[in-house]
Design an enzyme around this catalytic site. Sequence first.
Site, PDB file in Angstrom:
ATOM      1  CG  MET A 143      -1.960   1.106   1.228  1.00 44.70           C
ATOM      2  SD  MET A 143      -3.185   0.950  -0.102  1.00 44.70           S
ATOM      3  CE  MET A 143      -2.850   2.451  -1.037  1.00 44.70           C
ATOM      4  CE  LYS A 144       5.909   5.539   1.883  1.00 44.87           C
ATOM      5  NZ  LYS A 144       7.038   5.339   2.794  1.00 44.87           N
ATOM      6  CG  LEU A 145       6.135   0.034  -2.630  1.00 41.18           C
ATOM      7  CD1 LEU A 145       6.608  -1.261  -3.279  1.00 41.18           C
ATOM      8  CD2 LEU A 145       7.262   1.060  -2.612  1.00 41.18           C
TER       9      LEU A 145
END
Length: 296
Positions: free
Chosen positions: A175-177
């Site tokens: 999700m961060k990427l």
Amino acid sequence: MNTGKDTVGMIGVGLMGHGIASNIIKHGYPLVLLDHPGNQPVDQLLAAGAAKVASPAQVARQSNVVILCVTGTPQIEDVLFSPDGLLQGLRPGTIVIDCSTAIPSSTERIALAITEAGGLFLDAPMTRTPKEAAEGRLNLLVGGDPALFDRCLPLLRCYAENITHVGAIGAGHRMKLIHNYVSLGCAAVIAEAAACAQRAGIDAPVLIDVLAKGGGAGVALERLRPFIESGDDSGMRFSLSNAHKDLGYYTTMAEETGAAHGAADAIEQLFKQGANDTAPQTTLPHLVALLATGKP
């Protein structure tokens, strides 16, 4: 002094990690820091009671919870697997929380190595900036066992305002990427548009006003606005080299999952060329000026 709270080890006391460490010690947790040349000044942390040690293994031996906040996957793997790495000192039951940005397939391998050594693992990468890190107002995207997530919430709340459990191990880094692709991609589009506007004779205040009242409004514009208006890069203290790294991680993840990534490839190349054509640690807003000169 025994506070009754877990001893927290910090590996990576850079721009983001320093804010995390400051808020952890402010909330009364005993703190152990890895001494490293990449750290921000730690004198205030030491004066507040933090200890520093020379190796990741020593951090693990002295901590109940270890937070990683390093540059990326190569650094995480080195911290874990080097001869005096974290795994060498990990005690059964120790929790490792990785707040770095990483390639998810590596995250899953690291999590397996930690659990095989008797430890527990959450990936909890962060969004927002060093300003919010210092204020204890980061956003965290957490992957891992829900019960472990609940157990760690009091600690996470010391330095984060919005905390989202997004799924199993690796989901936080995925999700961060995705988040960073959208965030940095929007910044790249605005930087390129601002450079074009400059070369086309559009005044910066007019550009900002029109975008802010229309489809260009949003976080990316507000972070780049000070640079576009006056050359002030403090609104986005994020380096072009880190932007290139994060986009590379995103395209790696997209390739591994079979997802489309044509636009991401182009943005990755833009950041790569920008990083190559500027001094180390040049921040992303300077891409506007670089592009206005006709580069990359």
